[in-house]
Scaffold this motif. Structure first.
Motif, PDB file in Angstrom:
ATOM      1  N   ARG A  41     -59.233  59.730  20.425  1.00 39.77           N
ATOM      2  CA  ARG A  41     -59.428  58.320  20.763  1.00 39.77           C
ATOM      3  C   ARG A  41     -60.918  58.046  21.000  1.00 39.77           C
ATOM      4  O   ARG A  41     -61.658  58.929  21.458  1.00 39.77           O
ATOM      5  N   MET A  42     -61.320  56.820  20.720  1.00 37.70           N
ATOM      6  CA  MET A  42     -62.719  56.442  20.918  1.00 37.70           C
ATOM      7  C   MET A  42     -63.131  56.609  22.376  1.00 37.70           C
ATOM      8  O   MET A  42     -64.248  57.045  22.682  1.00 37.70           O
ATOM      9  N   GLU A  43     -62.205  56.274  23.299  1.00 40.51           N
ATOM     10  CA  GLU A  43     -62.531  56.352  24.714  1.00 40.51           C
ATOM     11  C   GLU A  43     -62.859  57.795  25.133  1.00 40.51           C
ATOM     12  O   GLU A  43     -63.744  58.026  25.965  1.00 40.51           O
ATOM     13  N   GLU A  44     -62.148  58.756  24.544  1.00 40.12           N
ATOM     14  CA  GLU A  44     -62.424  60.160  24.854  1.00 40.12           C
ATOM     15  C   GLU A  44     -63.796  60.564  24.327  1.00 40.12           C
ATOM     16  O   GLU A  44     -64.557  61.272  25.007  1.00 40.12           O
ATOM     17  N   ALA A  45     -64.108  60.119  23.120  1.00 43.86           N
ATOM     18  CA  ALA A  45     -65.426  60.413  22.550  1.00 43.86           C
ATOM     19  C   ALA A  45     -66.533  59.807  23.411  1.00 43.86           C
ATOM     20  O   ALA A  45     -67.574  60.438  23.646  1.00 43.86           O
ATOM     21  N   ASP A  46     -66.316  58.594  23.906  1.00 44.83           N
ATOM     22  CA  ASP A  46     -67.321  57.926  24.733  1.00 44.83           C
ATOM     23  C   ASP A  46     -67.571  58.696  26.026  1.00 44.83           C
ATOM     24  O   ASP A  46     -68.729  58.859  26.448  1.00 44.83           O
ATOM     25  N   VAL A  47     -66.501  59.179  26.670  1.00 51.50           N
ATOM     26  CA  VAL A  47     -66.661  59.945  27.909  1.00 51.50           C
ATOM     27  C   VAL A  47     -67.454  61.217  27.649  1.00 51.50           C
ATOM     28  O   VAL A  47     -68.391  61.553  28.390  1.00 51.50           O
ATOM     29  N   CYS A  48     -67.091  61.940  26.603  1.00 47.04           N
ATOM     30  CA  CYS A  48     -67.779  63.195  26.294  1.00 47.04           C
ATOM     31  C   CYS A  48     -69.246  62.946  25.966  1.00 47.04           C
ATOM     32  O   CYS A  48     -70.126  63.725  26.352  1.00 47.04           O
ATOM     33  N   ARG A  49     -69.527  61.865  25.272  1.00 43.54           N
ATOM     34  CA  ARG A  49     -70.916  61.517  24.951  1.00 43.54           C
ATOM     35  C   ARG A  49     -71.690  61.200  26.226  1.00 43.54           C
ATOM     36  O   ARG A  49     -72.825  61.663  26.408  1.00 43.54           O
ATOM     37  N   GLU A  50     -71.076  60.437  27.106  1.00 40.68           N
ATOM     38  CA  GLU A  50     -71.738  60.062  28.357  1.00 40.68           C
ATOM     39  C   GLU A  50     -71.996  61.278  29.247  1.00 40.68           C
ATOM     40  O   GLU A  50     -72.994  61.318  29.976  1.00 40.68           O
ATOM     41  N   LEU A  51     -71.107  62.267  29.178  1.00 41.13           N
ATOM     42  CA  LEU A  51     -71.257  63.465  29.998  1.00 41.13           C
ATOM     43  C   LEU A  51     -72.241  64.464  29.395  1.00 41.13           C
ATOM     44  O   LEU A  51     -72.566  65.475  30.024  1.00 41.13           O
ATOM     45  N   GLY A  52     -72.705  64.194  28.184  1.00 38.05           N
ATOM     46  CA  GLY A  52     -73.710  65.058  27.592  1.00 38.05           C
ATOM     47  C   GLY A  52     -73.193  66.157  26.693  1.00 38.05           C
ATOM     48  O   GLY A  52     -73.921  67.120  26.403  1.00 38.05           O
ATOM     49  N   PHE A  53     -71.948  66.023  26.215  1.00 37.35           N
ATOM     50  CA  PHE A  53     -71.433  66.995  25.246  1.00 37.35           C
ATOM     51  C   PHE A  53     -72.271  66.926  23.968  1.00 37.35           C
ATOM     52  O   PHE A  53     -72.737  65.854  23.573  1.00 37.35           O
ATOM     53  N   ASP A  54     -72.432  68.070  23.328  1.00 41.78           N
ATOM     54  CA  ASP A  54     -73.236  68.124  22.111  1.00 41.78           C
ATOM     55  C   ASP A  54     -72.425  67.791  20.864  1.00 41.78           C
ATOM     56  O   ASP A  54     -72.877  67.031  20.001  1.00 41.78           O
ATOM     57  N   LEU A  55     -71.226  68.378  20.764  1.00 40.51           N
ATOM     58  CA  LEU A  55     -70.430  68.297  19.543  1.00 40.51           C
ATOM     59  C   LEU A  55     -68.996  67.896  19.859  1.00 40.51           C
ATOM     60  O   LEU A  55     -68.555  67.998  21.003  1.00 40.51           O
ATOM     61  N   ALA A  56     -68.271  67.481  18.819  1.00 41.49           N
ATOM     62  CA  ALA A  56     -66.858  67.127  18.998  1.00 41.49           C
ATOM     63  C   ALA A  56     -66.119  67.297  17.681  1.00 41.49           C
ATOM     64  O   ALA A  56     -66.701  67.217  16.597  1.00 41.49           O
ATOM     65  N   GLN A  57     -64.818  67.539  17.790  1.00 44.81           N
ATOM     66  CA  GLN A  57     -63.941  67.540  16.628  1.00 44.81           C
ATOM     67  C   GLN A  57     -62.587  67.019  17.059  1.00 44.81           C
ATOM     68  O   GLN A  57     -62.242  67.039  18.242  1.00 44.81           O
ATOM     69  N   GLY A  58     -61.822  66.553  16.101  1.00 47.21           N
ATOM     70  CA  GLY A  58     -60.508  66.015  16.407  1.00 47.21           C
ATOM     71  C   GLY A  58     -60.130  64.973  15.374  1.00 47.21           C
ATOM     72  O   GLY A  58     -60.946  64.562  14.544  1.00 47.21           O
ATOM     73  N   TYR A  59     -58.895  64.525  15.424  1.00 46.97           N
ATOM     74  CA  TYR A  59     -58.397  63.577  14.434  1.00 46.97           C
ATOM     75  C   TYR A  59     -59.185  62.265  14.425  1.00 46.97           C
ATOM     76  O   TYR A  59     -59.216  61.557  13.422  1.00 46.97           O
ATOM     77  N   PHE A  60     -59.826  61.927  15.538  1.00 50.70           N
ATOM     78  CA  PHE A  60     -60.611  60.702  15.583  1.00 50.70           C
ATOM     79  C   PHE A  60     -61.773  60.765  14.583  1.00 50.70           C
ATOM     80  O   PHE A  60     -62.179  59.751  14.016  1.00 50.70           O
ATOM     81  N   PHE A  61     -62.285  61.975  14.362  1.00 52.79           N
ATOM     82  CA  PHE A  61     -63.412  62.161  13.454  1.00 52.79           C
ATOM     83  C   PHE A  61     -62.984  62.670  12.080  1.00 52.79           C
ATOM     84  O   PHE A  61     -63.717  62.513  11.099  1.00 52.79           O
ATOM     85  N   GLY A  62     -61.806  63.273  11.997  1.00 53.20           N
ATOM     86  CA  GLY A  62     -61.347  63.757  10.704  1.00 53.20           C
ATOM     87  C   GLY A  62     -60.324  64.865  10.839  1.00 53.20           C
ATOM     88  O   GLY A  62     -60.445  65.746  11.691  1.00 53.20           O
ATOM     89  N   LYS A  63     -59.304  64.811   9.991  1.00 53.88           N
ATOM     90  CA  LYS A  63     -58.271  65.834   9.978  1.00 53.88           C
ATOM     91  C   LYS A  63     -58.684  66.982   9.057  1.00 53.88           C
ATOM     92  O   LYS A  63     -59.526  66.817   8.174  1.00 53.88           O
ATOM     93  N   PRO A  64     -58.083  68.168   9.240  1.00 55.55           N
ATOM     94  CA  PRO A  64     -58.354  69.265   8.301  1.00 55.55           C
ATOM     95  C   PRO A  64     -57.955  68.852   6.889  1.00 55.55           C
ATOM     96  O   PRO A  64     -56.922  68.218   6.684  1.00 55.55           O
ATOM     97  N   ALA A  65     -58.780  69.221   5.924  1.00 52.23           N
ATOM     98  CA  ALA A  65     -58.523  68.877   4.526  1.00 52.23           C
ATOM     99  C   ALA A  65     -58.917  70.057   3.646  1.00 52.23           C
ATOM    100  O   ALA A  65     -59.747  70.886   4.031  1.00 52.23           O
ATOM    101  N   PRO A  66     -58.314  70.155   2.454  1.00 49.60           N
ATOM    102  CA  PRO A  66     -58.683  71.256   1.545  1.00 49.60           C
ATOM    103  C   PRO A  66     -60.185  71.290   1.294  1.00 49.60           C
ATOM    104  O   PRO A  66     -60.840  70.243   1.209  1.00 49.60           O
ATOM    105  N   ALA A  67     -60.709  72.501   1.174  1.00 46.18           N
ATOM    106  CA  ALA A  67     -62.156  72.654   1.015  1.00 46.18           C
ATOM    107  C   ALA A  67     -62.688  71.907  -0.191  1.00 46.18           C
ATOM    108  O   ALA A  67     -63.816  71.413  -0.175  1.00 46.18           O
TER     109      ALA A  67
END
Length: 312
Positions: A278-304
């Motif tokens: 969710r966008m709200e989760e990404a916003d919290v992590c960004r505000e807390l200073g996380f460097d990186l993120a992954q998850g369905y909000f940014f993209g699902k696993p796909a064939p190489a």
């Protein structure tokens, strides 16, 4: 020269047409279905013989052989089937540009990863499957990941008995594709409970000596104390998704994430939030200073091949 350990060479022979040998009698059969029927009436230790090659299976208790036959499609897939890596994007939280990908094993026979690894562990094939997963991830990196991006590759510490030997196969494949070792980040998978920290330190050390980075997954769930970070000194830490999910609505989760961010920052560790949906989760992590993120909000696993790069 790579010298594989016995566990890496474990195989389970399955003879589709042959002879079932019991304590008192031999029974020819022409299919696995016929063999299943014969085993319903057999007792004790049995084995199968292939008349064409004179090869045979190890002597097994009837119930063990029946169990192998019941799972033969997955066993055959692990030993001889095709695999590929699906890639899930990992992004910089501050810019949302792609940092790299996590390589996730997928079966050509559409068998779920859970069933693959559960069956591999059950029948002693976990080292073989883990090794194949690493090989496919390296291949996918060569074919589809840009040189400036990183690939996270999962590994099971319990399948690496002597890192100097067990990991040589992985290093040889990296050399074969002429890839730079610093393109890879090897992470302990979330389902693996680490009991021997000294052994994991040795594994991490072996990767680092070859110029690769290491990551600790499942922090907050699989690893009970933050003190583990100080002992293992990973280059990257991935926070378990249970602490990311709806963190915007949970003050205790945010307090934990803030604590981890402070510690990892002081140690120079790159922090990654996984399972962001969710966008709200990404916003919290960004505000807390996380460097990186992954998850369905940014993209699902796909064939190489969906990320395939042009080789100049």
């Amino acid at each position: 020269m790579w010298s594989p350990c016995a566990s890496c060479n474990t195989t389970i022979p399955l003879i589709a047409q042959g002879t079932l040998v019991t304590t008192f009698k031999e029974y020819p059969y022409k299919s696995f279905e016929e063999l299943d029927t014969l085993l319903l009436q057999a007792e004790g230790t049995v084995y199968c013989v292939d008349p064409a090659s004179n090869g045979q299976t190890p002597p097994l208790e009837v119930e063990v052989l029946k169990d192998q036959l019941a799972n033969r499609h997955i066993i055959e897939q692990i030993q001889h089937g095709t695999f590929e890596s699906h890639l899930q994007p990992i992004i910089f939280l501050d810019s949302t540009e792609t940092f790299g990908y996590e390589a996730l094993l997928r079966s050509g026979a559409n068998i779920s990863p859970y069933d693959l690894f559960r069956t591999a562990n059950r029948f002693g094939l976990h080292s073989k499957l883990d090794q194949r997963a690493r090989a496919e991830a390296i291949k996918a990196t060569f074919e589809a990941v840009a040189p400036h991006q990183k690939t996270f590759i999962n590994f099971l510490p319990s399948t690496i008995y002597n890192p100097d030997y067990c990991l040589q196969h992985t290093f040889d494949i990296i050399d074969r594709y002429d890839l730079s070792p610093d393109r890879f980040i090897f992470e302990v998978v979330e389902t693996e409970k680490v009991h021997d920290v000294d052994h994991l330190q040795h594994v991490f050390s072996t990767y680092k000596k070859r110029g690769m980075k290491v990551a600790l997954d499942d922090v907050g769930a699989g690893f009970s104390t933050i003190d583990m970070l100080k002992r293992l000194e990973p280059d990257y830490v991935k926070i378990d998704r249970s602490y990311i999910s709806f963190c915007d609505e949970d003050a205790e989760k945010r307090a934990f994430l803030r604590q981890v961010r402070a510690l990892t920052h002081s140690m120079g560790i790159t922090l990654l939030a996984e399972g962001v949906e969710r966008m709200e989760e990404a916003d919290v992590c960004r505000e807390l200073g996380f460097d990186l993120a992954q998850g369905y909000f940014f993209g699902k696993p796909a064939p190489a091949n969906q990320y395939k790069i042009e080789i100049a």
